[in-house]
Structures are given as C-alpha cells and as structure tokens.
Enzyme design. Structure first.
Site, short mmCIF file in Angstrom:
data_model
loop_
_atom_site.label_atom_id
_atom_site.label_comp_id
_atom_site.label_asym_id
_atom_site.label_seq_id
_atom_site.Cartn_x
_atom_site.Cartn_y
_atom_site.Cartn_z
N ASP A 95 0.88 -1.08 -0.10
CA ASP A 95 -0.04 -0.05 -0.06
C ASP A 95 0.85 1.16 0.03
O ASP A 95 1.99 1.10 0.14
CB ASP A 95 -0.97 -0.07 1.23
CG ASP A 95 -2.28 0.93 0.65
OD1 ASP A 95 -2.06 1.87 0.14
OD2 ASP A 95 -3.24 0.69 1.52
C1 BGC Z 1 -4.96 3.11 0.07
C2 BGC Z 1 -5.27 2.23 -1.10
C3 BGC Z 1 -5.12 2.94 -2.22
C4 BGC Z 1 -3.80 3.77 -2.11
C5 BGC Z 1 -3.74 4.64 -3.64
C6 BGC Z 1 -3.78 4.00 0.03
O1 BGC Z 1 -3.92 5.12 0.91
O2 BGC Z 1 -4.99 2.36 1.54
O3 BGC Z 1 -6.61 1.77 -0.78
O4 BGC Z 1 -5.30 2.18 -3.31
O5 BGC Z 1 -3.81 4.78 -1.25
O6 BGC Z 1 -4.42 5.56 -3.76
#
Ligand code: BGC
Length: 733
Positions: free
Chosen positions: A261
């Site tokens: 993530d």
């Molecule tokens: C989130 C993800 C997301 C990623 C990209 C993160 O903060 O937890 O679910 O896909 O950001 O935007």
C-alpha cells in the site's frame, strides 16, 4: 470464469535474461506523478528503465507520452503500468461499494465495474486498485463504505464479479484493466474501527472469514493484490511472509504480483518491525511484496541488499517476472498507447443506465409504516423536500471519487421535480449547510414548508467526507443537529419519509420511531436522484437488502449475523433491561447471558433486511434428502409468494448452521442468494443447490474440512428468517 490468458512465461524469461539488476529493481518501483507530484527527473528515470509503474496521472496525452519514453527511449522498451484508484466508477459514479453490495446482484456489479474500466481505460489507466474485499464488521471504520460489507459469501461473489468486470474476458482487449484485490489481509478488523490500527485475528478466523474473498478473487483470475497497512498478529501485512508467500502463493498458487500500500514498506519502521528503510525493504521483499507503491525503500536499498547477499537475485527475478507477466497479459507490449476514440464517451447512455440500475437496486427500504410509501403523484399535491443532502451533486457521490464528474450528477431534488412535473408543488428547504452543521436558524422555515405540504421527504445522513480512508467515526449517529431537525418536522404531524445518504450503517435508534418510512440510499452516485425519485413514487419497488447489520448503539459493535453462539446465548427470556432491575437487589440474577443491560441484544436491522412495496411470503421449505453423503449435493427449496398487487423483486437468501464441529461454527452462514422477480400474486418455488463442499470450514489444522453431522438450513428474506429444515451429512460407506 477467469480472464483468458496467453502463456507468456517464455517471453517473460527471455526479457528477464536481458535485464540488469538496476532495470529489474526499476520494475519493482511505482512512482507518483500526479499534478505537481512528478519527480523532476521522471523522464531521466524512465529512459534509464528505472520505473515500472506510474500512479495518479489521468491525462491520456501525458500518459501516452510517458509510455512513449518508456518504450522508445529506454534500452529494453518495457511499457508502464498506469495505476489509479477507480473504486466505484470513474467519471460516471456508481453507488459506493457498500451500496452496490446491497443489490446482492453480482451481474450488475460486474456491469458497473465494466463501465468504470471503459472510462478509466479511455484516460490511459490500465490498472486499478479495486475491489476492496476486506470483510467489515465495524461501521465506525470509514472504509466500510469501500467494502462489500460483513458477509464472506456476499463479499466473495461481488469481489469476483468486480474482477471480471474490470478485467473482462480478455485482459489484453481494449477497455480491460488489471484489477487489484485489497487489502491483504484483515484490514477490516482494525481495533475500534480506527483506520490503520492493529488487528489480531486467530488463524482459524483468518482462514474462515478474512482470507476467503481473496481466495475467490484469485480464483477469478485477479492480476494483482495489495497488502494492508495494518499490523496482523504482530507482523504488519506488508512484511508478512506467512500470508503472502505461504498462503497466497504456496497454498493458493497466485501467479500475479503483490503491491504494497502507499508507502507501507517504509512504515514497517514506524510499526516497530525494522530499524530503518533498508531493513524495511529487505523484510517486504523477502515477504513477497513485488512492487513498492509510491515510497523509495526499494529504489534506495534493494540493489545494495542484493550486493550484500541479504536478498538473493533469484528473489528479485521472481518478483520482476510476476510484474512482467501482468504487463504481457495486458497486451501492453503490443498495444501500449491509448486511443480515447476507441472507447465510449464518458457518461455514455449505457454508463448512466447501469449507474441508475445499480442505485435503484442498492437502496434499502428499512421501514414503511402504514404503507406511507410509495407516494402517489395524484394524491400528493405538495411535498416538502428538506435537508442538506437533497440537492448536493458532489455529496451523493461518496468517498474515493478522484475522477468523478459532479456535473453528471442528478440530485434527488432535480429528479423528483422532473418526475412530478406540475402535479405536485415542491417546497425545498436545505435547513442545514451540511450534515454536521449545528446552526439551526433555518429549521423554522423547514417546519413552515412541512406544515404547508402533504408529506415531507427528509434527506439526512453524512456527506462524502465523513467516510472513506482515515475517516472513521466513534459515534455513528446522525451528525450535527439532524436529530433535532427530525423532531421538529415530526411535530408537524405530517407523514415523514427519511431518505438517508451515508457511507456506513448509522445508528438510527433515536429517529427510527420519529419517521414513517426510511429509504437507506448509501451514497448512490451519479444517478442517485432518479433512482430515489423512482422508488419514492413507486415507479419501481425497492429491492435492496442490507449487506451489513445495523446496530442500535455503537456499544454493540462488532455485531454481525454470523456470530458464534457462545455458551450463554441471549434469548428474549434470559435478558434484563437496565430499567427493569429492581432497586436494592444486588444479588439478583440479571439473565446470565451474553447481552448488554442497556440495549436489546438484537440489532436495529439485521443483515439481509430490506422491505418492498409488496409483501413476500415464504413457506414450504424442503430438502431433497434428510441425509446426504460427503461430496453430494442437496437441493433446498421454498415457495415464495408475492402477496401484493405489484410486480417486484426479492432477494431470496439461504443460510445454514453446522451444529457441532471441531471448531465452533457461526449461528448462521449465508450459503446462497438469488434475485427473483415475481408478478403480482405469483408464487415461485426457489431452489438452491448445496454441495457439501460449500459447508467446508478451516479446522484446527488450518485445512478445509466438512464434518458429518446435523445442519440447519433456512430460506427467507433476511438473516433472521425462521423458515427452517434440517439435514444430516453422513460419511460415505
Ligand atoms: C489506500 C489504498 C489506495 C492507495 C492508492 C492508500 O492510501 O489505502 O487503498 O489504493 O492509497 O491511492
């Protein structure tokens, strides 16, 4: 059915053999390049082959140029993965995923994902970070909005449908984009619903609950998975080799790649797992995280880790091969550029029709006293439309709508106006600036409008910003002065219909008896207005069913239908309410069961609940055999009758309980569901096939097993159905 895929392993191998270590590590790095965030040396790094993926650019011209540099100006010409969060639509916004889950309609959810894929692909995106299939049993967690709710089967089916919708039958076809099942694993179980917090989940629960939707996504052919931000039993998911290497790859045979993530590799240090970014890179890479999203731990440290022998080049090769394979599967080597003209317009007629149907099927009629709904355009000459969410184009879209086009939104006020025409006078009063407002100066105007009208449509809930990532709440009641507004309107004595727009189940105990009807609309997206108008005026009967239990009060959380029985389950007979405790009776038994003294032990609305404008009656449940052997299929059926005088749809649900098992089983588990359309007065026999494999659970040894013994099976319109039959699984001779 999973996406068709060519065997590209030969091409991957040949390409990998030509790559330098630096180029390999480059493939493992994703770079943020959205407005104002692109690194100054982006072009230089692309030319050197040091970037595998770009995130957050949606300008097709810019993306085609970045692809061109990667392809034509780098030594090996490897195309880029272009990532973007397309969570519930792109320009055309569908209901939030929790709302889509309320449709209980995998085919419709698949169509919705297809609409989103086509619009995203038109902008040059070829990889999205959805579906989010974290089981969510805590409505305080802001990300419950992004989930398909609390149920293993519903989440698994809808997650797989979403993967099919994004990836299509052929991942390389124009309009298909790679999906990413997230967040592996257990994110929905964060303590007290605080986003990013810790999770502690025993292995049997991981396997029986949290893993299962991911296994279904893998079986549906999902190309990628994302790790969770959270700490799982002491080992943060991004450094957790057990879930990534042992379970995902070892047991399930997942062949796609895993992305971290956002910067979650460097966060391993903040978790307290590592001392510095270098150690974090080593932990994540050995745990099986193939690509780093947005951070620079891999970029800065992988090469020296390989040189020092802390990470083997074979580990790097494995990760890079997985990433390259997805690029080949997407057909990016053959068709790297986007031709927007080859894809449908944004907000096309089809896209809007799917968004409207999804909204229509997602809205749940929670209560409808004395059949106050539907309103009749002839019988209702004036209508007060009150509340901050009745005419808020942006707020009806919900969380995660980076690219959502608010201009496409049709609000409930606009749609109701268009539907009633000159028949009905509409008096609109916003009453509050937003859902959180405590300024109630306009309440008098709202009361006057209500007094002057035949009925009141009261739009309540939460605007978009109150749910989603890092938007958890401790009190999930209606925010601001909304409860006071309800009381003031109630006092007018007019019929009051609450339409609630929200990103989560809210606690509604303090208003449920103050209104005559409640339509729960979630954040319904672009076409929320027309869907609400159709339901309010009975053009269509509501058919949504709750994908998550509605607690009476926050203190009941976690409350979900598939709880365990425990040794002292509460019943109506063995619970005591705080108001009924006799004074000076300290030793009196207070029921001695698992309940709270100050609320009822049942939820306000159970999982699966949802009314219609007709009445559905269930009866005559039958099992095809009283006993079946392991490996056999049981047919369970019941008669469903539409007692009313309108045609309508019902979501028929099948639950089971395994009464005795070596690991205790939930009191109910959803094992099947089907949307059925019935004419007025019609009766249909609804049949479900139940193979004994569907009754498997993961036992003490972590293996799937079906144990012989007695089972209950229920069919009905919600998880509290009482229509039951029994059967027994016996060992085969
Ligand atoms: C989130 C993800 C997301 C990623 C990209 C993160 O903060 O937890 O679910 O896909 O950001 O935007």
């Amino acid at each position: 059915m999973s996406s068709a895929r060519q065997d590209n392993s030969g091409r991957v191998k040949t390409l990998l053999a030509r790559m330098t270590l630096a180029e390999k590590i480059g493939q493992m790095c994703q770079v943020e390049a959205g407005d104002g965030h692109a690194p100054d040396n982006l072009g230089e790094r692309l030319r050197a082959g040091l970037i595998g993926s770009i995130i957050n650019v949606v300008d097709v011209g810019v993306l085609n140029e970045l692809q061109r540099i990667a392809l034509e100006e780098s030594r090996l010409g490897i195309p880029l993965l272009i990532g973007r969060d397309v969570i519930h639509g792109f320009k055309t916004v569908l209901p939030i995923p929790l709302g889509q889950a309320a449709t209980w309609n995998p085919a419709l959810v698949e169509q919705g994902a297809r609409v989103a894929a086509l619009e995203a692909a038109k902008s040059g995106v070829n990889w999205t970070f959805a579906p989010m299939i974290d089981i969510s049993r805590d409505a305080r967690w802001g990300r419950i909005a992004e989930s398909y709710g609390e149920c293993v089967l519903l989440t698994s089916e809808l997650g797989a449908a979403t993967v099919r919708g994004f990836q299509g039958e052929d991942l390389a076809a124009t309009g298909s984009i790679a999906a990413c099942a997230k967040h592996f694993a257990g994110y929905g179980a964060v303590e007290s619903g605080r986003d990013y917090a810790t999770t502690n989940i025993p292995d049997t629960k991981l396997r029986n609950v949290y893993f299962r939707p991911f296994k279904a996504a893998v079986d549906a052919g999902v190309s990628t998975l994302m790790t969770s931000f959270s700490d799982l039993n002491g080992i943060p998911a991004t450094g957790n080799s057990y879930i990534l290497n042992d379970v995902l790859r070892g047991e399930w045979g997942f062949e796609g790649f895993v992305v971290s993530d956002w910067d979650s590799i460097r966060q391993l240090r903040i978790h307290g797992l590592t001392e510095n970014d270098r150690e974090s890179a080593a932990e994540a890479c050995s745990a099986g995280v193939d690509m780093e999203m947005a951070g620079d731990a891999y970029r800065n440290h992988l090469s020296s880790l390989v040189e020092d022998g802390a990470i083997s080049e074979a580990t790097i090769d494995t990760a890079v091969a997985r990433i390259l394979r997805v690029k080949f599967d997407l057909g990016l080597f053959e068709n790297p550029y986007t031709d927007p003209g080859a894809l449908p317009e944004f907000g096309s007629e089809t896209a809007l029709a799917v968004a409207r149907e999804a909204a229509l099927q997602s809205i749940v009629l929670l209560k409808n006293d004395h059949g106050v709904l539907p309103l009749n355009t002839d019988g209702c000459s004036s209508l007060a439309v009150i509340g901050p969410l009745a005419d808020a184009r942006y707020e009806q879209l919900g969380t995660w709508i980076f690219d959502g086009d608010e201009e496409l939104s049709i609000t409930p006020l606009a749609a109701i106006g268009a539907l009633v025409g000159d028949n009905t006078k509409i008096r609109f009063v916003r009453a509050m600036e937003n859902s959180r407002s405590r300024v109630n100066e306009e309440f008098d105007v709202a009361v006057d409008a209500a007094n002057a009208s035949d009925a009141v449509l009261l739009f309540l809930g939460e605007e978009s910003i109150l749910s989603g990532e890092a938007h958890s709440r401790a009190d999930i009641g209606l925010p601001g002065d909304q409860v006071e507004l309800v009381r003031r309107i109630r006092a007018t004595g007019k019929p009051v219909i609450a339409v609630i727009l929200a990103g989560r189940p809210l606690t509604l105990s303090n208003i449920v008896d103050e209104v005559d009807a409640i339509l729960y609309a979630w954040h319904p997206g672009t076409m929320g207005g027309p869907a609400i108008a159709d339901l309010v005026f009975g053009i269509t009967a509501p058919s949504g069913k709750l994908p998550a239990t509605f607690p009476r009060v926050v203190g009941q959380i976690p409350i979900y239908y598939s709880q365990k029985n425990g040794g002292k389950p509460p019943t109506r007979e063995n619970v005591v309410h705080i108001d009924d405790i006799e004074t000076f009776a300290p030793q009196t038994s207070l029921g001695m069961s698992a309940f709270h003294l100050d609320t009822c032990f049942t939820p306000l609305f159970p999982f699966g609940h949802g009314l219609s404008y007709t009445t559905f009656g269930y009866g005559n449940i039958q099992v095809s055999a009283a006993e079946i052997e392991l490996g056999q299929t049981l047919v369970v059926s019941a008669d469903l009758c539409n007692h009313g005088d309108i045609e309508a749809e019902e979501v028929v649900q099948l639950y089971t309980r395994d009464l005795v098992a070596s690991v205790t089983r939930p009191v109910r588990e959803l094992k099947g569901f089907r949307r059925v359309r019935l004419l007025a007065g019609e009766t249909q026999t609804v049949r479900f096939e139940l193979h004994t494999d569907a009754l498997a659970f993961y036992g003490r040894d972590g293996k799937a097993t079906v144990e012989p013994g007695l089972f209950h099976v229920w069919i009905g319109g919600s998880s509290d159905t009482e229509l039951r039959a029994d059967f027994r699984i016996v060992k085969s001779d």
